[in-house]
Design a protein around this motif. Structure first.
Motif, mmCIF file in Angstrom:
data_model
loop_
_atom_site.group_PDB
_atom_site.id
_atom_site.type_symbol
_atom_site.label_atom_id
_atom_site.label_comp_id
_atom_site.label_asym_id
_atom_site.label_seq_id
_atom_site.Cartn_x
_atom_site.Cartn_y
_atom_site.Cartn_z
ATOM 1 N N LYS A 57 29.537 49.567 60.129
ATOM 2 C CA LYS A 57 30.804 49.507 59.393
ATOM 3 C C LYS A 57 30.744 48.495 58.248
ATOM 4 O O LYS A 57 31.447 48.638 57.256
ATOM 5 C CB LYS A 57 31.966 49.230 60.345
ATOM 6 N N GLY B 150 31.931 55.530 63.045
ATOM 7 C CA GLY B 150 32.286 55.333 64.445
ATOM 8 C C GLY B 150 33.155 56.441 65.019
ATOM 9 O O GLY B 150 33.577 56.356 66.168
ATOM 10 N N SER B 151 33.419 57.494 64.250
ATOM 11 C CA SER B 151 34.278 58.576 64.749
ATOM 12 C C SER B 151 33.460 59.636 65.489
ATOM 13 O O SER B 151 34.017 60.638 65.948
ATOM 14 C CB SER B 151 35.099 59.186 63.616
ATOM 15 N N SER C 79 35.728 53.298 56.873
ATOM 16 C CA SER C 79 35.683 52.636 58.178
ATOM 17 C C SER C 79 36.329 53.485 59.271
ATOM 18 O O SER C 79 36.038 53.293 60.440
ATOM 19 C CB SER C 79 36.379 51.269 58.121
ATOM 20 N N LEU C 80 37.212 54.397 58.895
ATOM 21 C CA LEU C 80 37.786 55.297 59.898
ATOM 22 C C LEU C 80 36.743 56.324 60.341
ATOM 23 O O LEU C 80 36.592 56.600 61.533
ATOM 24 C CB LEU C 80 39.021 56.009 59.331
ATOM 25 N N SER D 100 40.467 48.612 60.853
ATOM 26 C CA SER D 100 40.083 48.746 59.442
ATOM 27 C C SER D 100 40.966 49.740 58.701
ATOM 28 O O SER D 100 41.056 49.693 57.473
ATOM 29 C CB SER D 100 38.618 49.179 59.320
ATOM 30 N N SER E 21 32.340 49.807 69.439
ATOM 31 C CA SER E 21 32.235 51.197 68.998
ATOM 32 C C SER E 21 33.157 52.068 69.838
ATOM 33 O O SER E 21 32.901 53.251 70.039
ATOM 34 C CB SER E 21 30.785 51.685 69.114
ATOM 35 N N TYR F 109 38.181 55.216 67.357
ATOM 36 C CA TYR F 109 38.345 55.050 65.910
ATOM 37 C C TYR F 109 38.691 53.599 65.570
ATOM 38 O O TYR F 109 39.432 52.936 66.294
ATOM 39 C CB TYR F 109 39.450 55.967 65.382
ATOM 40 N N THR G 69 28.208 56.400 65.151
ATOM 41 C CA THR G 69 28.499 55.602 66.344
ATOM 42 C C THR G 69 28.769 54.139 66.008
ATOM 43 O O THR G 69 28.913 53.322 66.901
ATOM 44 C CB THR G 69 27.321 55.657 67.336
ATOM 45 N N ASN G 70 28.806 53.796 64.721
ATOM 46 C CA ASN G 70 28.894 52.389 64.313
ATOM 47 C C ASN G 70 27.811 51.581 65.014
ATOM 48 O O ASN G 70 28.078 50.566 65.670
ATOM 49 C CB ASN G 70 30.280 51.802 64.605
ATOM 50 N N ALA G 71 26.582 52.041 64.880
ATOM 51 C CA ALA G 71 25.436 51.404 65.536
ATOM 52 C C ALA G 71 25.203 49.991 65.001
ATOM 53 O O ALA G 71 25.641 49.645 63.905
ATOM 54 C CB ALA G 71 24.181 52.247 65.311
ATOM 55 N N GLY H 129 28.727 53.593 71.396
ATOM 56 C CA GLY H 129 29.790 54.571 71.197
ATOM 57 C C GLY H 129 30.344 55.094 72.517
ATOM 58 O O GLY H 129 29.797 54.834 73.589
ATOM 59 N N VAL H 130 31.437 55.831 72.414
ATOM 60 C CA VAL H 130 32.127 56.352 73.598
ATOM 61 C C VAL H 130 31.406 57.578 74.151
ATOM 62 O O VAL H 130 31.113 57.658 75.340
ATOM 63 C CB VAL H 130 33.594 56.713 73.255
#
Lengths: 450, 450
Positions: free
Chosen positions: B157, B194-195, B190-191, A190, A183, A186, B143-145, B411-412
């Motif tokens: 994702k 997680g952004s 997908s962009l 993908s 994570s 970006y 956060t693309n958990a 995530g960041v």
């Protein structure tokens, strides 16, 4: 001639920079129906550094650059519509690093699917994305390819863990990594997967791998109607069985295959199925599948355990496009590629047969029913191109109306550009903003996607 | 006050625009250790149109905007470091459309995971991403958990099919769609997944669903060393069995759980395992798993079939973080979140225990071994924050050296910003280019990711 000399200076090998007419001709057209265009020059790099130098040069002089993999695109992805430099990546065909304990492999973009799987076999591993053709890994990543295995293993976007990409300005970046999940920032991987060579040229691809399954069986389930076959597939998918493949082929297509392969499959709507796993789970899953099929009106249910019979069965399925081509010698081919929400697939196929009948066009119609993705393959020539394009248009409009997409796995290339705005609306503006910010001179594969 | 009035004009409901100190306080901090910051104002929109108006206003006046879901972020994602407007999305909690035959659901971003699964149960379906907390779907997408189920079902994702996104300029776009696969243009879905709220605010999320499995069993396999447990897990994964969950917990963490839950699990390195599928395949898979475990030095292998015992087992696993917190009342918590190539996981865990021991810090160490993702949860306060951050730094550096990532699923946010360039190099410039092109004023969740 100036460009030729500059490229030879970069590549330092005259054999890998070509303006030979035959070579240019070979790089002017795909498998499909799009108008051929010859590039000005074809370069065969062998290193990332060479790609970097080519792009820096092209960017400086605003020369179009088109990457070329195995040449199996069905949507004219590598036809250099604005001419310029063609980067043929087939000599970048090294398997760089196999990490069997991590289920990961890193390859150069020119490695082909069969080449990779041949090598992986000795580790008990395989790469699961199978678009039919022996495509290059770079090309498959560029179009987000998938195929018959995707119901179980997903598409390229699910399998590409990381990329090395040479950007339009000659800068090299690495996206993703070797962790299965991340994570961290970006998801550029993908974004580049499926960008069809318009955002950068892939110089390395890191892929996830799968273990070869203990047992695999393939079979056929016959039905009296597409509706019944579709309903049966839906119920099978809901049963929780993890199908390796589940494909729907219509009666007229079986007929074409019989004529082409000299087989005698019963000419009715058929589900081609593959189940893999442990011996025991496969036996169980077949039994459940058969039970579901029978309860939904299946008239014959046959499974093949041995690998030869299995190969023969899938050969029949994979050759449906060739059957259409064989029946129409000397002509080109158009394959539609829409994908609809899965419950809509049977009606979409019925609608497609109606429209091809209305236009009196011969078509093989078959689909990845587990994904809602199906194809109508039609032969095409100067005389019928207008008619075929009307059929394609009709099929796409039907799919979009049902919430589907104009391309499930072939990509936009040249042929689907006209549908992109209709499908994605203002999101296309965001795509164009990204394109402009990463390739301000517009040198990368112009005339594709947008 | 001017902003308050403008927002009330937009929202037309004073109860949904707040400058109440208690409300601002509640929106100033997460579950973790980051310094709290209060927003200037909190808004509770109920429609996409309201989000659109808020963003258009914020963009005009260059006011920072931070989206807020269930508040379960572990990396301070929603702490409004530059103050401004907080958009609390909890009132956008409608399940918009369930399409059971398509295995798809469309929800508003404030719907929580448990709320969704409660509703889906009646269709025999479930949403498989489980980060432990009852997070909101919008937050999980941001956060693309992932969590314990991702070894079988992947991360957000893999499950988000489409998004409605309100961009910084107030424009609304729709990405993706209802087709399971698509190759139509850049993969914006997908962009945006997680952004972390830095590219747009999600106003609708379309998700893939899975069928509830016929049978599920959970169990424990005990080992004398982390190395043995890790090796056993690797062999199990290679056997081709599709594990629902496979988690490694170290001996000291079991000890903490025993103290907290008053359980008496043997205090040795343990694999917590879940297998789901048909009755028959589950029985087979357990047998194979046991065989592999025993051949790799397992000292005890126990499986629980009934759902109560299974729940108890997973409760023990899910409560390891609480065990650490309970042992340190009044303190905050830091959870590391690196992910390494899976063969590197056992050594990474051993290294992590070494470093926490060296600094004499109590830590629960446990991992999603099927993904190579693991956590060290440590209590944190003003006195030890320097020490804990050094440990985190050491763990991240170790993971990056092995080809891993600084964050597998959290995530960041704020905490991992300093590692992003080291992990991704010049690719971060591409991320920043995209950020600048989509949010030129930099209003969206400033101070996160970069």
């Amino acid at each position: 001639m100036k460009l030729y000399k500059e490229l030879v200076t970069i590549i330092k090998d005259e054999n890998r920079v070509s303006i030979n007419e035959t070579i240019l001709e070979q790089h002017s057209k795909g498998l499909a129906y799009h108008t051929p265009v010859k590039p000005d020059i074809v370069v065969f790099p062998t290193t990332t550094e060479e790609i970097r130098s080519i792009l820096a040069l092209a960017n400086l002089h605003q020369i179009p650059v088109t990457p070329y993999g195995a040449g199996s695109s069905l949507e004219g992805h590598f036809i250099p519509v604005n001419k310029g430099i063609m980067i043929n990546l087939t000599r970048m065909n090294k398997i760089i690093d196999i990490r069997p304990d991590d289920f990961i492999v890193k390859v150069q973009p020119g490695v082909t699917r069969n080449q990779l799987n041949q090598e992986l076999k000795k580790y008990g591993l395989f790469f699961p994305v199978d678009p039919g053709a022996d495509a290059s890994i770079g090309g498959m990543a560029s179009t987000n390819a998938s195929g018959t295995n995707s119901v179980k293993y997903g598409t390229m976007k699910d399998q590409v863990l990381g990329l090395e990409v040479v950007l339009a300005n000659g800068k090299i970046i690495k996206t993703g990594g070797m962790a299965i999940k991340s994570s961290a920032g970006y998801n550029l991987t993908s974004l580049f997967v499926g960008s069809e060579g318009t955002l950068g040229v892939f110089s390395e691809v890191t892929l996830r791998l799968k273990g070869i399954q203990e047992a695999t069986v393939a079979g056929r389930a016959l039905f009296s109607s597409i509706e019944e076959a579709g309903k049966a597939a839906e119920t099978m998918l809901k049963s929780g069985i993890s199908f390796g493949k589940i494909e729907l082929v219509d009666d007229r297509t079986i007929k074409a295959v019989n004529a082409y392969k000299e087989t005698n499959y019963q000419e009715v709507p058929t589900l081609f199925i593959e189940i893999s796993g442990s011996d025991q789970s496969v036996q169980h899953d077949i039994a459940v599948t058969q039970e579901v099929a029978m309860s939904e009106g299946c008239t014959l249910f046959e499974f093949e355990n041995d690998s030869l019979a299995r190969a023969k069965l899938w050969e029949a399925r994979h050759h449906v496009a060739f059957a259409i081509l064989a029946a129409n010698p000397g002509k080109g081919m158009l394959s539609t590629d829409v994908c609809v929400p899965i419950s809509e697939l049977p009606n979409a196929i019925i609608e497609t047969r109606k429209i091809t009948d209305k236009f009196q066009v011969d078509a093989a119609i078959f689909g990845h029913i587990g994904d809602g993705n199906y194809h109508a393959v039609m032969s095409i020539d100067e005389d019928n191109v207008g008619k075929i394009e009307k059929i394609n248009e009709h099929i796409v409009q039907y799919a979009l109306k049902k919430g589907g997409t104009c391309t499930g796995e072939h990509g936009v290339g040249i042929g689907k550009r006209k549908f992109l705005s209709q499908e994605h609306g203002d999101a296309v503006k965001v795509m164009k903003t990204i394109k402009a910010s990463l390739d301000p001179m517009g040198i990368l594969n112009p005339g594709k996607v947008f």
